[in-house]
Write a protein that holds these residues in place. Structure first.
Motif, PDB file in Angstrom:
ATOM      1  N   SER B  16      74.665 133.273  87.780  1.00 22.81           N
ATOM      2  CA  SER B  16      73.421 133.219  88.596  1.00 22.81           C
ATOM      3  C   SER B  16      72.671 134.553  88.619  1.00 22.81           C
ATOM      4  O   SER B  16      72.036 134.901  89.614  1.00 22.81           O
ATOM      5  N   ASP B  17      72.757 135.284  87.519  1.00 25.82           N
ATOM      6  CA  ASP B  17      72.015 136.548  87.381  1.00 25.82           C
ATOM      7  C   ASP B  17      70.551 136.190  87.069  1.00 25.82           C
ATOM      8  O   ASP B  17      70.219 135.765  85.961  1.00 25.82           O
ATOM      9  N   THR B  18      69.682 136.357  88.051  1.00 32.72           N
ATOM     10  CA  THR B  18      68.291 135.889  87.899  1.00 32.72           C
ATOM     11  C   THR B  18      67.543 136.648  86.799  1.00 32.72           C
ATOM     12  O   THR B  18      66.683 136.072  86.123  1.00 32.72           O
ATOM     13  N   ALA B  19      67.891 137.921  86.629  1.00 33.58           N
ATOM     14  CA  ALA B  19      67.198 138.704  85.582  1.00 33.58           C
ATOM     15  C   ALA B  19      67.504 138.123  84.204  1.00 33.58           C
ATOM     16  O   ALA B  19      66.606 137.985  83.357  1.00 33.58           O
ATOM     17  N   TYR B  24      66.120 134.730  79.360  1.00 37.15           N
ATOM     18  CA  TYR B  24      66.368 133.658  78.383  1.00 37.15           C
ATOM     19  C   TYR B  24      65.299 132.565  78.464  1.00 37.15           C
ATOM     20  O   TYR B  24      64.829 132.082  77.428  1.00 37.15           O
ATOM     21  N   VAL B  25      64.930 132.194  79.693  1.00 31.77           N
ATOM     22  CA  VAL B  25      63.925 131.124  79.845  1.00 31.77           C
ATOM     23  C   VAL B  25      62.578 131.604  79.285  1.00 31.77           C
ATOM     24  O   VAL B  25      61.872 130.849  78.594  1.00 31.77           O
ATOM     25  N   THR B  26      62.249 132.858  79.546  1.00 36.23           N
ATOM     26  CA  THR B  26      60.972 133.396  79.038  1.00 36.23           C
ATOM     27  C   THR B  26      60.964 133.413  77.511  1.00 36.23           C
ATOM     28  O   THR B  26      59.957 133.057  76.876  1.00 36.23           O
ATOM     29  N   LYS B 114      60.775 130.198  91.454  1.00 34.24           N
ATOM     30  CA  LYS B 114      61.677 129.962  92.601  1.00 34.24           C
ATOM     31  C   LYS B 114      62.918 130.859  92.564  1.00 34.24           C
ATOM     32  O   LYS B 114      63.648 130.920  93.542  1.00 34.24           O
ATOM     33  N   LEU B 115      63.182 131.482  91.436  1.00 31.50           N
ATOM     34  CA  LEU B 115      64.422 132.282  91.309  1.00 31.50           C
ATOM     35  C   LEU B 115      64.396 133.504  92.231  1.00 31.50           C
ATOM     36  O   LEU B 115      63.368 134.102  92.446  1.00 31.50           O
TER      37      LEU B 115
END
Lengths: 173, 115
Positions: B16-19, B24-26, B114-115
């Motif tokens: 759950s590391d938001t960074a 990855y999503v970007t 939302k992250l």
């Protein structure tokens, strides 16, 4: 024994997977991890002596004329035979795995959610294998020197007996 | 509205590391439109080898973003193009792949806020 190289190369033209694998290996091992998007780029940097190369089987999604994984594998084994290569592929066809092993790959990992864990295990397996290989070489060398020492001792005793000097030694009858 | 993207794997993978999830999503959001364009182009040019490769690349990224429906479609497209079988199905499969993937991209953009 030569120092085990703590450098890992990742060669994959899928930037998301390459980055995820790089982050995972950096976190789970104490290796220095570098990624390349093509086999050609990897080959240019083999003078850094990577201990392990994670190599994608298909590398032509960006550049249609790029070398494929099997070609890069063969070039790595020619230029840097000490580097262990772990192939990555999106397909689990047995023939592909057999072909890569035939050309000297250490392992074959099918891309998927478990690929990261398997890559981490491959790093530890290679490290352990290299250590065992180093120990085996050391024991082989020790056995050789021991055999030479025993042979020299036998020859010395024989020479002493032949020259009659051994019977003059105190306690020898 | 149906949900196409599922970040369960990425959350588990990153702890759950938001960074890292954002990174990855970007990367996925940046590369996907070009990949979809390539797939359409290779299909119209009947360049089956390139179509297979493009579908293969998109497939593995869809897997990590939890876009299972699109991953299935990409797998079928890759297989059909690679084997050059059922090529007549590609005309229907590719618009479905594009539609689901683009909807998943919108969902992922929302998730990032939302992250």
């Amino acid at each position: 024994m030569a120092e085990l190289s703590k450098k890992i190369f990742i060669v994959d033209d899928d930037p998301v997977l390459a980055e995820m694998l790089r982050d995972h290996l950096v976190k789970m091992t104490n290796y220095d991890v570098t990624s390349f998007s093509s086999g050609e780029e990897c080959l240019k940097h083999l003078d850094q002596f990577p201990g392990i190369v994670f190599l994608d089987f298909y590398l032509d999604s960006v550049n249609k004329d790029a070398m494929d994984g099997l070609q890069v594998l063969q070039e790595i084994k020619k230029a840097s035979p000490e580097s262990d290569v772990v192939m990555l592929s999106g397909q689990d066809k047995i023939q592909v795995a057999v072909d890569t092993m035939k050309y000297g790959a250490f392992d074959y990992i099918v891309k998927g959610e478990s690929a990261f864990y398997r890559a981490e295990k491959a790093v530890f397996n290679i490290y352990r294998y290299k250590k065992l290989q180093g120990n085996a070489t050391r024991y082989k060398n020790m056995s050789l020197w021991l055999a030479i020492g025993v042979a020299a001792l036998i020859m010395l005793v024989m020479w002493l007996q032949l020259t009659g000097k051994i019977s003059d030694m105190p306690g020898w009858s | 509205m149906a949900s196409f993207a599922d970040l369960t794997f990425l959350k588990s993978f990153t702890g759950s590391d938001t960074a890292k999830i954002t990174k990855y999503v970007t990367m996925f959001l940046n590369s996907t439109p070009k990949c979809l364009e390539d797939i359409k182009l290779y299909h119209s040019n009947q360049d089956w080898k390139s179509l297979k490769t493009a579908a293969h690349t998109l497939k593995s990224q869809l897997k990590y973003m939890g876009v299972a429906k699109a991953e299935e479609l990409a797998t079928t497209i890759e297989r059909n193009a690679g084997d050059q079988t059922n090529l007549d199905q590609l005309g229907a499969l590719i618009p479905d792949l594009e539609s689901i993937t683009l909807q998943a991209c919108d969902e992922l953009k929302d998730e990032l806020t939302k992250l």
